[in-house]
Scaffold this motif. Structure first.
Motif: not given
Length: 508
Positions: A385-413
């Motif tokens: 079961q997924m419980v999601i709480s995301l605050t809109p317009e939370t912005v960071v400076i970085g590489d979108a591809v690498l950040l997506a890879r980091m989020v995907e690894n944490l979710l799959s773990n």
């Protein structure tokens, strides 16, 4: 022992040399005075006596012969000399003086004689004896019967012609100073010589000690400073106030100590940096060795499985006759190998600095939402079961591809290491004004020993490396590398009902 001390001590050598110089100079000065005193004394007495004789002759020329006695007595009392007045025949004239020589008695015959005959005989006799050229008579004064010896040396006796006011006859006056072979000045010097030498020695020792201390004290101080410099101790300051060469040397030592201290600190800093760099290189080499060792192990298993399945299908052995089924498994095995190789290549590019990182504004909440949508099938398959709480317009400076890879690894773990039916909580927002997101999975805990090693490459808490219970062990290592390149901190910790993985960025 004393010679060794003198040879090893500058103070002792200067002290001894100073004492010898002072004592020698004093002794030489005293010797010169003792040698020159008789000559100087005699010359001074003779010069003064000659002047007095000239004055006496002038007075006698104005005095009658019968009245010259008191004049001669006054001269004798004033000068202390012996006086004889001789007539033209060479005999002593009776002047009426109570102090002048009135007659001469031969030392051997006891007879009175004229000056001429007696002088010639006595002088010849004394000269033959090897004494100084002198004439000796025994004379009796007119005031008593006391016998005195008068020594008239030829070089000291002053003679002068004289004519009294009432006489046509030319007389001669003989004046001899009462100078013995050893005069008073020399005798006095001889008497005080031991005391003078003792005082001179004490003076030399005292001032030799003072002088040696004055000269060597700053040198010994500088010697101590140089010894401390040799021991690489530069915290001292000479602070020399003298304006001479020793003061210049002290100030030069201060300057040199400061420069050496600065150079030593720079060298120590460089050595520390080099040591850290060597340690980092050694650690990287160790990690690289461990990485390739683990990588070879990770690749060996699927390659062996793939090789066995293909060989069984080629030979048509047992269950491998169902080629369609095992070809699909071979494809899945090749996919896992491809994913592992891609992760290894990504890590290699990051470690070598060849991976290009595009720094741009990325809406972190939108990126996480998109990645959750991609992995939705995995969560549904495991009944999580997924419980999601995301605050809109939370912005960071970085590489979108690498950040997506980091989020995907944490979710799959979180999905793979949570039991079926567990809750997966995802939150994104700001914490202490810094962008942050967390992934929590319930129903599982991580051992204390494993928590500190989760970010090591190929590490997994269970050692079976079963693909059904986890991945390759590179996912979290890749998360760590990506977070470091984005100036973020990734932390995994146990919570009350599960495990929380959090990533906190330093700035948005």
């Amino acid at each position: 022992m004393l010679g060794k001390k003198i040879s090893e001590s500058l103070t002792a050598r200067i002290f001894l040399l100073t004492v010898l110089i002072l004592f020698g100079a004093g002794a030489i000065t005293f010797g010169l005075i003792a040698w020159a005193a008789p000559v100087t004394y005699t010359a001074a007495v003779n010069e003064e006596l000659r002047q007095q004789v000239d004055d006496l002759v002038g007075q006698l020329e104005k005095t009658r012969f019968e009245d010259c006695g008191p004049v001669i007595d006054g001269f004798i009392r004033l000068s202390g000399a012996e006086v004889m007045v001789l007539g033209e025949d060479g005999r002593i004239a009776t002047t009426g003086s109570s102090l002048a020589v009135e007659f001469i008695q031969d030392g051997e015959t006891g007879e009175s004689s004229s000056l001429g005959s007696g002088a010639e005989w006595a002088a010849g006799d004394v000269a033959a004896a090897g004494d100084e050229a002198a004439v000796a008579w025994t004379a009796q004064g007119l005031e008593g019967n006391e016998m005195i010896t008068v020594t008239m040396a030829e070089e000291n006796t002053i003679t002068s012609p004289i004519r009294f006011a009432d006489q046509e006859e030319i007389y001669s006056i003989w004046v001899t100073p009462r100078i013995m072979a050893e005069n008073v000045a020399v005798k006095a010097l001889a008497q005080i010589a031991p005391w003078l030498m003792a005082a001179l020695l004490g003076f030399s020792v005292f001032w030799g000690w003072v002088y040696s201390r004055y000269i060597t004290r700053p040198i010994l101080r500088l010697q101590g400073i140089a010894g401390r410099m040799a021991g690489l101790e530069f915290s001292w300051k000479c602070e020399e106030k003298r304006r001479d060469e020793i003061g210049d040397l002290g100030r030069s030592l201060d300057l040199m100590a400061g420069r050496l201290s600065a150079a030593l600190k720079e060298l120590e800093a460089a050595n520390a940096a080099l040591r850290r760099e060597v340690e980092q290189q050694q650690e990287l080499e160790r990690q690289r060795t461990a990485f390739f060792s683990a990588a070879s192990h990770e690749l060996k298993t699927p390659v062996t499985i793939l090789k066995g399945q293909l060989w069984g299908m080629l030979e048509g052995i047992g269950v491998y006759q169902d080629r369609d089924k095992y070809l699909l498994r071979c494809l899945q095995t090749a996919g896992r190998m491809e994913k592992l190789i891609q992760e290894m290549l990504s890590i290699s590019r990051m470690e070598s600095g060849k991976a290009e990182v595009k720094m741009e504004q990325v809406e972190l909440s939108g990126l996480i939402k998109k990645q959750i949508a991609l992995d939705q099938g995995l969560f549904e398959q495991r009944g999580q079961q997924m419980v999601i709480s995301l605050t809109p317009e939370t912005v960071v400076i970085g590489d979108a591809v690498l950040l997506a890879r980091m989020v995907e690894n944490l979710l799959s773990n979180a999905a793979f290491y949570s039991p079926e039916g567990a809750k997966i909580r995802v939150w994104c927002g700001k914490m202490e004004n810094c962008p942050c997101f967390t992934v929590e999975n319930t129903g599982v805990q991580i051992g204390k020993e494993a928590l500190s090693r989760l970010f090591e490459p190929f590490y997994r808490e269970e050692n079976s490396r079963n693909r059904r219970t986890g991945g390759s062990g590179l996912g979290l290592y890749l998360v760590k590398m990506i977070s470091e390149r984005h100036d973020a901190v990734c932390k995994i910790e146990n919570i009350e009902d599960g495990v929380r993985a959090s990533v906190r960025f330093s700035k948005g």
